[in-house]
Design an enzyme around this catalytic site. Structure first.
Site, short mmCIF file in Angstrom:
data_model
loop_
_atom_site.label_atom_id
_atom_site.label_comp_id
_atom_site.label_asym_id
_atom_site.label_seq_id
_atom_site.Cartn_x
_atom_site.Cartn_y
_atom_site.Cartn_z
N TRP D 109 0.84 -1.22 0.00
CA TRP D 109 0.00 0.00 0.00
C TRP D 109 0.86 1.26 0.00
CZ3 TRP D 109 -5.32 -0.95 2.22
CH2 TRP D 109 -6.14 0.16 2.13
N HIS D 112 2.68 3.45 -2.80
CA HIS D 112 2.03 4.59 -3.45
C HIS D 112 2.41 5.83 -2.64
CE1 HIS D 112 -0.49 2.08 -6.11
NE2 HIS D 112 -0.21 1.20 -5.19
N SER D 121 2.28 3.49 15.80
CA SER D 121 3.72 3.29 15.99
C SER D 121 3.99 2.18 16.99
CB SER D 121 4.35 4.59 16.51
OG SER D 121 5.64 4.32 17.02
N ALA D 122 4.70 1.15 16.54
CA ALA D 122 5.05 0.04 17.45
C ALA D 122 6.28 0.38 18.29
CB ALA D 122 5.29 -1.23 16.64
N ARG D 123 6.84 1.57 18.08
CA ARG D 123 7.87 2.05 19.00
C ARG D 123 7.17 2.67 20.21
NH1 ARG D 123 12.00 6.15 16.55
NH2 ARG D 123 13.23 5.47 18.35
N ARG D 203 9.23 -5.78 19.05
CA ARG D 203 8.31 -5.99 17.93
C ARG D 203 8.95 -6.70 16.74
NH1 ARG D 203 8.53 -1.10 14.48
NH2 ARG D 203 10.61 -0.25 14.84
N LEU D 220 -8.32 12.48 -5.13
CA LEU D 220 -9.12 11.52 -5.90
C LEU D 220 -8.35 10.96 -7.09
CD1 LEU D 220 -11.73 10.01 -6.48
CD2 LEU D 220 -12.66 12.10 -7.49
N ARG D 230 -4.79 -1.77 -7.83
CA ARG D 230 -4.99 -2.69 -6.71
C ARG D 230 -6.35 -3.38 -6.73
NH1 ARG D 230 0.23 -3.71 -5.33
NH2 ARG D 230 1.35 -1.77 -4.91
#
Lengths: 316, 316, 316, 316
Positions: D109, D112, D121-123, D203, D220, D230
């Site tokens: 994803w 793009h 955020s996994a921090r 993580r 758009l 996609r």
């Protein structure tokens, strides 16, 4: 500035209220569609917006998860984001403007590549007889210190002479434009036996102070970047006039972001490594610090002293 | 077109060979620095490049890992990438051009936002007395069918009249420009007692056919996109002339990509869903297919027949 | 780190010299293609470049026209451009890198949107059994002060326990990956009667410390922006290791720009409007300035004192 | 999918109506905030929009000036703009989505680059125990014809074996993640005497089918470009599921643009120069055209016949 028709369109747009579930900013609604005059014949008006201070905070909280909710209020979070240049939440807010400006201003404007532009096409339609002429007091000498700036205003009579030249050129060039198009100012054919030159060719004789117009859409972060550069003493006065007008709209739309922008971008100054080291020497010592000996160029040294005049005799 | 000084600089640059470990494309080296004349007073020249067909293939193979090495030769892989719009390997090649063009052409040019531009600053320096005047045969009527195009050439005498207007405006405006700057064409002060108007103000009287110049750097994919739009019959003739000149440089630099571009971009046509269904009906049936009944607009129907004239009486 | 085949390819690339008319930077040539090891199993290597300090100066001089040639030497001009964030000349230089890094690092890396990327595709090819495992001394506690940072290293035995978990997960997940693909590590089919699961599905079980690789091309300005954010104490250690390695390549390639970057970006600090006013009060007065009363948040006040410790007792 | 708290937030957002002067699209209002489930544990929801079909038309008319008002109705103008890829009016409409998706989907994803993203955020925060596991019928073999695709579904028992592996890896890795964080699923500390490993380190053991979430804002035109690539048979099924869900939201928001997108982008096909020439030979002649002799590759020839099966025996 506007024809009766155009004013009616604006009035109609302003009269049309509808219900929405989206974020609404009353002060922005209040400003919508109404043109702010700029440079006499130009204007800027807000014609759409998405999001606001609230949405910026919400966007930031997606990144932080549950972690942040309790710790900081919205204003503090916006200031934190701005101070640390966490730009992505500001990208979530978007504004759309309608602008009328001279071509030489749009040439500076469109160098900012991160916006969407729909401009009036002089291949498709005839440009109106609208030009920018500076007020006499805005006609100034070439700056002697700044190669790309202007200095003092011209004496009144010299300014009038300049204006006379500008008016003469605009008028004559526009007359020739119409002559090539074989039409009068009302759009009527002048001589049916003569050819109409292609609009895309005829327009090449118009000077760069002719007015054009465009829709301009940009996210808030890129807009603030534009404003920092263009609502600034180094920018040419004419584009600064537009940037200043847009700033008043930004203040109404996102007041907390505007305040953070002012404190952390517009009024902030970047101190280089050498400048910081020199400043620490000033703070530590009792003698006078020689800034150029400390690694600053002559111009940097002058800028540091201008920024912190209270340094007084402790640096030179 | 060039002063002796400039020509010496170009000769010196072309004479300076050095050793590199990078990809070298001999035909691009051969073209380096030499200006190709465009529109009499304009030019375009290649002044740097990075990568080539070989690097594009290499970039693609990073994505495909070991999988692809045996199956396809380089030309086939480039054609495959182009056909399927796998754009990222083409982004790995970059070219830098030096261009001199009229302002109204640069206004179309700079609408392509995915390039880096360094343009001559009329705030900083004085613009030279160089303008674009079309050749008489390029002065054409407004097209009656295409609102943004031109039709037939003007009769010779009418064309001369247009040229006279363009020349008169350019000359008089430039004279006034110098008058405001209080300098002559050689750059000498005319009257030391008179003020020098700021360059950023004086330039506003110059028409949009005055020449400017810029460095333009762009990756190959964005360049091809530019060329598809601008080396095209719908583009204004003046920018097309630049695009055509650039195409000859692209052909020398990346010949396999150029060939794939021609087949899969420049000469390709997009058939809409309705057009494809109509075409299938044409191929299946024996009667005449009514294209508008099949969902095509009048203009689309005409475009499909122009694209495939051999359809003959089988569609209308 | 490299197979014999890969090392031969690198040696061959380094042995291939050719003649070019383009700008050549000998120190960059010297570095070309050779991988710098990062995080044990990762690397970064420069595989192409375009332009250099000299080209940046040249690009700036297009904008300034004849005006600047005499006044400033190249180093001074580069420093001036950097100090005033005149970014477009720096955009004219471009570099291309080949990087191998763990997926969680690339997820931070690719948030920088202004680059071209060609990444190894796990839909197309099988990922190799290469993972990132931190050195024991790099395994650290969650920071108590910084919600997105790490604090002290773990005791040796606790670090070993963490490493054991990481190794166990990586090994077991990779075994399952191969099991789904029905192949062994050498790529041979294990059981011809069993199905091969699609690579795009099987890869979903691999942890984010698995190594991937990509080509990365970026212009110098965007690269410096990346480096300022990622070669910084606030960045996660793992991406900082890559940024630090890239910095050494930048220093070789564009030494004057590197020096200006260090002085005006990396070691510079932004002082907000309120901070500047507080600092002026410090310089002017003899008492102690209360920074929070002057409009700084608690955190900002602490940052200002950390930046200028020589303020001593004059501010709190 | 949602906790009671989250559902209450959504209900509250949907209940909050206010007055606006901006363009309102009732069908988009109706869809606002409500999540559409995708891939069992994922979702996509529209959380803001700006503009609509009406604004696109208005934007186009700025460019065309007075010229166009009478000639074409809105639907026709939108179709014209789409057919001719006049992209800038479509850039004026903007949408913002909230998405929850597995990491391997976000990696596709975020390639793009023309959107604004705010991701969890996994921090900063702990990732929840949410993974994507395919439905048994979606677990498929590696395609034999398409190196980056999948073929037939696996037999039920083999699919169950794959699912068992995926579940085992996810569970064990997540357990180890919590073990390193020294917390249980409810977020409580397990053993106060043990260290808490930094979140940014822990993580790294999570597999790429763990769920993340993000805000995604895009204009758009760029959205349609994303959807064409996609919501397409060549895209991996998992991201296609998201694209298909977004398409239903686009249809509600901008129905005329959606219809034009379907006809001129989604269902359109690009015919190359060689393919067009071959097709003209087919239409002109009576014999059989050899497509490969006419310059098409084997694959292109097959694609042309698949596109126009009514060609029948006239081409091979």
């Amino acid at each position: 500035m506007f024809s009766t028709d155009q004013q009616s369109e604006i009035d109609a747009a302003r009269a049309g209220w509808a219900q929405t579930r989206r974020t609404v900013v009353p002060a922005a609604e209040d400003a919508l569609y109404t043109p702010l005059p700029v440079l006499e014949t130009g204007f800027v008006r807000l014609i759409d917006y998405m999001g606001g201070d609230e949405g910026i905070v919400q966007g930031a909280r997606v990144s932080y998860g549950k972690g942040t909710r309790s710790t900081s209020d919205d204003r503090g979070l916006i200031r934190y984001l701005m101070r640390n240049r966490h730009t992505s939440p500001f990208e979530l807010a978007v504004a759309k403007f309608h602008v009328r400006a001279p071509i030489f201003v749009t040439r500076q404007w469109f160098r900012h590549r991160t916006a969407s532009i729909n401009e009036y096409s002089a291949r498709y339609s005839v440009l109106e007889k609208e030009f920018y002429f500076p007020r006499p007091e805005d006609i100034a000498r070439q700056s002697s210190s700044n190669k790309q700036g202007r200095g003092d205003s011209l004496p009144a009579d010299a300014a009038e002479q300049v204006l006379a030249l500008l008016r003469e050129d605009a008028t004559r060039c526009y007359d020739h434009y119409l002559e090539m198009l074989n039409q009068d100012e009302a759009g009527n054919v002048v001589d049916p036996t003569r050819p109409v030159v292609a609009r895309e060719l005829a327009r090449m004789t118009l000077p760069v102070n002719v007015m054009t117009q465009f829709y301009w859409q940009i996210n808030l972060w890129n807009l603030l970047h534009f404003l920092r550069l263009r609502a600034d003493a180094h920018a040419q006065y004419e584009i600064r006039a537009y940037a200043d007008a847009i700033l008043t709209l930004v203040e109404r739309w996102v007041p907390q972001t505007f305040e953070a922008f002012r404190d952390y971008m517009q009024e902030a100054a970047l101190l280089s490594g050498p400048a910081l080291r020199a400043l620490r020497a000033v703070l530590a010592g009792d003698g006078t610090v020689d800034l150029q000996a400390a690694g600053l160029s002559k111009r940097e040294a002058a800028e540091l002293i201008a920024l912190l005049p209270e340094i007084g005799s402790r640096a030179r």
